[in-house]
Motif scaffolding. Sequence first.
Motif, mmCIF file in Angstrom:
data_model
loop_
_atom_site.group_PDB
_atom_site.id
_atom_site.type_symbol
_atom_site.label_atom_id
_atom_site.label_comp_id
_atom_site.label_asym_id
_atom_site.label_seq_id
_atom_site.Cartn_x
_atom_site.Cartn_y
_atom_site.Cartn_z
ATOM 1 N N UNK A 237 10.457 3.943 6.321
ATOM 2 C CA UNK A 237 10.106 2.645 6.912
ATOM 3 C C UNK A 237 8.621 2.605 7.258
ATOM 4 N N UNK A 238 8.123 3.651 7.870
ATOM 5 C CA UNK A 238 6.703 3.696 8.225
ATOM 6 C C UNK A 238 5.816 3.651 6.983
ATOM 7 N N UNK A 239 6.250 4.288 5.898
ATOM 8 C CA UNK A 239 5.472 4.258 4.651
ATOM 9 C C UNK A 239 5.457 2.857 4.050
ATOM 10 N N UNK A 240 6.589 2.155 4.097
ATOM 11 C CA UNK A 240 6.641 0.784 3.577
ATOM 12 C C UNK A 240 5.707 -0.106 4.386
ATOM 13 N N UNK A 241 5.763 -0.001 5.717
ATOM 14 C CA UNK A 241 4.897 -0.810 6.568
ATOM 15 C C UNK A 241 3.425 -0.493 6.319
ATOM 16 N N UNK A 242 3.099 0.785 6.186
ATOM 17 C CA UNK A 242 1.711 1.181 5.939
ATOM 18 C C UNK A 242 1.226 0.635 4.595
ATOM 19 N N UNK A 243 2.104 0.640 3.610
ATOM 20 C CA UNK A 243 1.724 0.136 2.292
ATOM 21 C C UNK A 243 1.457 -1.372 2.338
ATOM 22 N N UNK A 244 2.311 -2.109 3.054
ATOM 23 C CA UNK A 244 2.103 -3.557 3.187
ATOM 24 C C UNK A 244 0.756 -3.829 3.850
ATOM 25 N N UNK A 245 0.475 -3.115 4.925
ATOM 26 C CA UNK A 245 -0.768 -3.334 5.654
ATOM 27 C C UNK A 245 -1.984 -2.908 4.834
ATOM 28 N N UNK A 246 -1.855 -1.825 4.046
ATOM 29 C CA UNK A 246 -2.966 -1.370 3.209
ATOM 30 C C UNK A 246 -3.272 -2.382 2.103
ATOM 31 N N UNK A 247 -2.233 -2.920 1.480
ATOM 32 C CA UNK A 247 -2.447 -3.931 0.436
ATOM 33 C C UNK A 247 -3.080 -5.172 1.050
ATOM 34 N N UNK A 248 -2.633 -5.552 2.226
ATOM 35 C CA UNK A 248 -3.228 -6.694 2.914
ATOM 36 C C UNK A 248 -4.710 -6.486 3.182
ATOM 37 N N UNK A 249 -5.077 -5.289 3.636
ATOM 38 C CA UNK A 249 -6.498 -4.993 3.878
ATOM 39 C C UNK A 249 -7.294 -5.065 2.576
ATOM 40 N N UNK A 250 -6.700 -4.570 1.484
ATOM 41 C CA UNK A 250 -7.399 -4.576 0.196
ATOM 42 C C UNK A 250 -7.708 -5.997 -0.270
ATOM 43 N N UNK A 251 -6.791 -6.921 -0.015
ATOM 44 C CA UNK A 251 -7.002 -8.302 -0.470
ATOM 45 C C UNK A 251 -7.576 -9.181 0.634
ATOM 46 N N UNK A 252 -7.846 -8.586 1.796
ATOM 47 C CA UNK A 252 -8.462 -9.323 2.893
ATOM 48 C C UNK A 252 -7.527 -10.295 3.579
ATOM 49 N N UNK A 253 -6.238 -9.958 3.639
ATOM 50 C CA UNK A 253 -5.265 -10.841 4.290
ATOM 51 C C UNK A 253 -4.377 -10.038 5.227
ATOM 52 N N UNK A 254 -3.620 -10.767 6.027
ATOM 53 C CA UNK A 254 -2.722 -10.181 7.012
ATOM 54 C C UNK A 254 -1.282 -10.289 6.514
#
Length: 120
Positions: free
Chosen positions: A36-53
Amino acid sequence: MPSFRLSGLVASANRARAQLTAGLTAEQGPVFRQWVLAVLAQVEAVGRQVGQQPRDLPGPSYRAYQFLKSLDLAHLPGPVEGEAGLAAAPRLRHLISLAQHFNERLAPLAGLPDEGMDAP
């Protein structure tokens, strides 16, 4: 600002929900937490990469993210008595083609015109 898309997030939330419903053994708990923590971290990392939340995700994906984020990973439910684990979800293959076949076979019985014939 347009939303960004992540495939598999809703499926991950559904998988987590199913696992929580069935309960987790002592061995499964740490693996589930880490996943679960890895899924959440991946979502947040992709968001940072594209400049979104995460709130910029489409509705179903954002609700899936919120569900995973809201889990109390310190207090996971134990296995349900009498349950042998998760049952595989049933799969229906070729359902659309079967339905079309039955429609074609039943149409003459219902008095409907054949789709292959030109209407007058």
